[in-house]
Motif scaffolding. Structure first.
Motif, PDB file in Angstrom:
ATOM      1  N   THR A 180       0.961  -1.235   0.007  1.00  0.00           N
ATOM      2  CA  THR A 180       0.206   0.019   0.096  1.00  0.00           C
ATOM      3  C   THR A 180       0.861   1.112  -0.006  1.00  0.00           C
ATOM      4  OG1 THR A 180      -1.695  -1.094   1.178  1.00  0.00           O
ATOM      5  CG2 THR A 180      -1.700   0.848   1.368  1.00  0.00           C
ATOM      6  N   ASN A 184      -4.556   6.439   2.557  1.00  0.00           N
ATOM      7  CA  ASN A 184      -5.816   7.196   2.497  1.00  0.00           C
ATOM      8  C   ASN A 184      -6.536   7.260   0.905  1.00  0.00           C
ATOM      9  OD1 ASN A 184      -5.022   8.864   5.000  1.00  0.00           O
ATOM     10  ND2 ASN A 184      -3.269   9.449   3.764  1.00  0.00           N
ATOM     11  N   PRO A 185      -7.646   6.628   1.083  1.00  0.00           N
ATOM     12  CA  PRO A 185      -8.431   6.591  -0.089  1.00  0.00           C
ATOM     13  C   PRO A 185      -8.299   7.927  -1.025  1.00  0.00           C
ATOM     14  CG  PRO A 185      -9.946   7.128   1.694  1.00  0.00           C
ATOM     15  CD  PRO A 185      -8.538   6.860   2.279  1.00  0.00           C
ATOM     16  N   GLN A 229      -7.922  13.742  -1.863  1.00  0.00           N
ATOM     17  CA  GLN A 229      -7.449  12.787  -0.761  1.00  0.00           C
ATOM     18  C   GLN A 229      -8.536  12.504   0.460  1.00  0.00           C
ATOM     19  OE1 GLN A 229      -3.970  13.408   1.212  1.00  0.00           O
ATOM     20  NE2 GLN A 229      -3.108  11.440   0.462  1.00  0.00           N
ATOM     21  N   GLU A 232      -7.842   7.958   6.109  1.00  0.00           N
ATOM     22  CA  GLU A 232      -7.791   6.631   6.178  1.00  0.00           C
ATOM     23  C   GLU A 232      -9.277   6.190   6.742  1.00  0.00           C
ATOM     24  OE1 GLU A 232      -5.302   2.714   7.631  1.00  0.00           O
ATOM     25  OE2 GLU A 232      -4.567   4.902   8.066  1.00  0.00           O
ATOM     26  N   ASP A 266     -13.164   5.606  -7.032  1.00  0.00           N
ATOM     27  CA  ASP A 266     -12.147   5.818  -5.760  1.00  0.00           C
ATOM     28  C   ASP A 266     -11.270   4.561  -5.717  1.00  0.00           C
ATOM     29  OD1 ASP A 266     -14.084   3.902  -5.036  1.00  0.00           O
ATOM     30  OD2 ASP A 266     -13.887   4.241  -2.935  1.00  0.00           O
ATOM     31  N   ARG A 268      -7.264   3.101  -3.426  1.00  0.00           N
ATOM     32  CA  ARG A 268      -6.378   3.239  -2.678  1.00  0.00           C
ATOM     33  C   ARG A 268      -5.075   2.953  -3.321  1.00  0.00           C
ATOM     34  NH1 ARG A 268     -10.774   2.629  -1.035  1.00  0.00           N
ATOM     35  NH2 ARG A 268     -11.785   3.166   1.064  1.00  0.00           N
TER      36      ARG A 268
END
Length: 470
Positions: A180, A184-185, A229, A232, A266, A268
């Motif tokens: 990752t 934060n998406p 942004q 999370e 959306d 990540r």
């Protein structure tokens, strides 16, 4: 009833379409299938890097790409409803005789795919939509692919260009190693907005507990791309009302300034690399092989480079008598290259790498690959070598990129006598020494890299025989 083809390409994104074009112009029977009922509708991969522009030049779509896109505008930084500064996304760079396309070009992904699809149709091929892969089985002679609807397809080779959640890759059991990049998406959406000019990218830095928001005027359209942004754990609202709320909370605009929502998604940010790029007669390309953070603008571009590398090799094996072992060099060359670009895109996302020369993909090459043979000795450190990108130049009135354009190899003889016998399908361009190249013989691959280089012809015939040339 079973359909038969030489190459089945699964996925009609930029990777699959570019590969389809390259194979079609080589006379290879290729079928592109797509799970969805239409081409991808969003702007997501909007940045075309200089090396990809060179590829598009060769594939015959550069005029449309340039006409329907535009340069990235300067960023305007906002605070409290006022422009308080500028932000330049890229290090300054200029076009020079080696590099006809010196800066990234903004084209919404949906438009790039429309342009590629139109070129594919010009070459007599089309995309079969609504074809969802449900299984495949391969043997020594080919691959049979089953679909949720419609009959199976039997192909000599299959290329999985079906994205980061590739069904083909999972069916083959090929794993992906990743991380990752940012927990934060992110939101990305194509919208119509009033109250912002189209001369700038509009940057709204984070404040309080909200993340940043940026608004890009999408070149060649009336749309804007919104990128935002979120903290999370946030469930990103992809509705028109949700995007209006986000824009209003982080900018000086009222909610109703967002007048229309055209597409939204959306994600990540993550980075992942497939453990292998080939399993028997099946190859992985594009997001099926590597997944990037979008921050470095490397995903679509690395994917097109995959297609460009694989296309000429499949064509050589299927139509030109090259040994099947040539296909082994696809993974050999592209896997480490993709790994390097994953590092770049992750570095850009984390602020460790600046957008510029590192992200333009002009310096990438295959010096350490088995197809790169250089018989010269005593070269200076900055010399062009086998495995490097072959730069553009004008040689006695001939532009080298014009000479390279097409599915063929090209032999440059610079201040050096050409061989008496040259493989029949290889044109020769002769002339004086050229800056960047220097002197010598340079055999340029169909994908624009130096395959073989030497001060004399010694070893050239052996290299050509190895690849089935002539």
């Amino acid at each position: 009833m079973t359909t038969h083809t030489d190459v089945l390409i699964v996925g009609a994104g930029p990777t699959g379409l570019a590969l389809g074009i390259d194979l079609a112009r080589r006379g290879v029977d290729a079928l592109v299938v797509e799970k969805a009922d239409a081409l991808f509708p969003g702007s997501r991969g909007k940045g075309i890097q200089p090396r990809t522009l060179e590829v598009f030049d060769d594939l015959g779509v550069i005029d449309a790409i340039l006409a329907q896109g535009g340069a990235y505008p300067v960023g305007a930084v906002w605070k409290d409803g006022r422009k308080v500064g500028e932000h330049r996304m890229f290090e300054p760079s200029e076009t020079d005789p080696d590099t006809p396309y010196g800066t990234p070009w903004m084209v919404p992904q949906w438009r790039t795919q429309e342009i590629l699809s139109a070129r594919l149709a010009e070459l007599g091929a089309t995309v079969a939509f609504g074809r969802e892969v449900t299984g495949l089985a391969q043997d020594r002679d080919g691959v049979t692919v089953e679909f949720a609807s419609g009959g199976p397809v039997r192909a000599r080779y299959v290329v999985a260009a079906d994205g980061g959640r590739s069904v083909v890759r999972r069916t083959l059991g090929i794993g992906m190693t990743g991380e990752t990049v940012d927990p934060n998406p992110m939101l990305v959406a194509d919208v119509r907005i009033t109250g912002l000019d189209r001369d700038n990218v509009h940057v709204f830095p984070p404040h309080g507990d909200t993340g940043f928001l940026a608004v890009f005027p999408l070149a060649g359209t009336e749309d804007f791309q919104v990128v935002a942004q979120f903290p999370e754990g946030t469930a990103v609202d992809l509705t028109l009302d949700g995007i209006r709320e986000t824009v209003a909370a982080r900018t000086h605009l009222a909610p109703e300034a967002v007048t229309e929502l055209r597409w939204a998604s959306d994600f990540r940010p993550r980075a992942a690399l497939a453990d292998r790029f080939r399993a028997g007669r099946v190859f992985l390309a594009g997001d099926a092989a590597h997944v990037h953070s979008p921050a470095g603008g490397q995903g679509l571009n690395t994917s097109v480079q995959d297609a460009y590398n694989l296309g000429w090799k499949l064509g050589a094996v299927l139509r030109e008598g090259a040994p099947e072992s040539l296909l082994d060099t696809y993974e050999e060359e592209r896997l480490p290259n993709a790994a390097d670009m994953l590092g770049v895109s992750t570095g850009v996302h984390r602020g460790e790498v600046r957008r510029g020369r590192a992200t333009q993909q002009l310096g990438l090459g295959y010096r350490n690959g088995s197809l790169s043979v250089d018989t010269r000795t005593g070269l200076p450190e900055d010399a062009l070598r086998a495995g490097d990108r072959a730069p553009d130049r004008t040689l006695d009135g001939v532009r080298l990129f014009d000479a390279f354009r097409g599915p063929h190899w090209t032999l440059l003889a610079l201040d050096t006598k050409p061989p008496a016998a040259v493989p029949a399908p290889v044109p020769v361009v002769a002339g004086p020494a050229v800056e960047t190249y220097g002197t010598g013989l340079f055999l340029i691959r169909p994908d624009g890299y130096v395959g073989w280089a030497g001060s004399t012809q010694d070893g050239l015939a052996r290299y050509a025989d190895r690849l089935g040339l002539g």
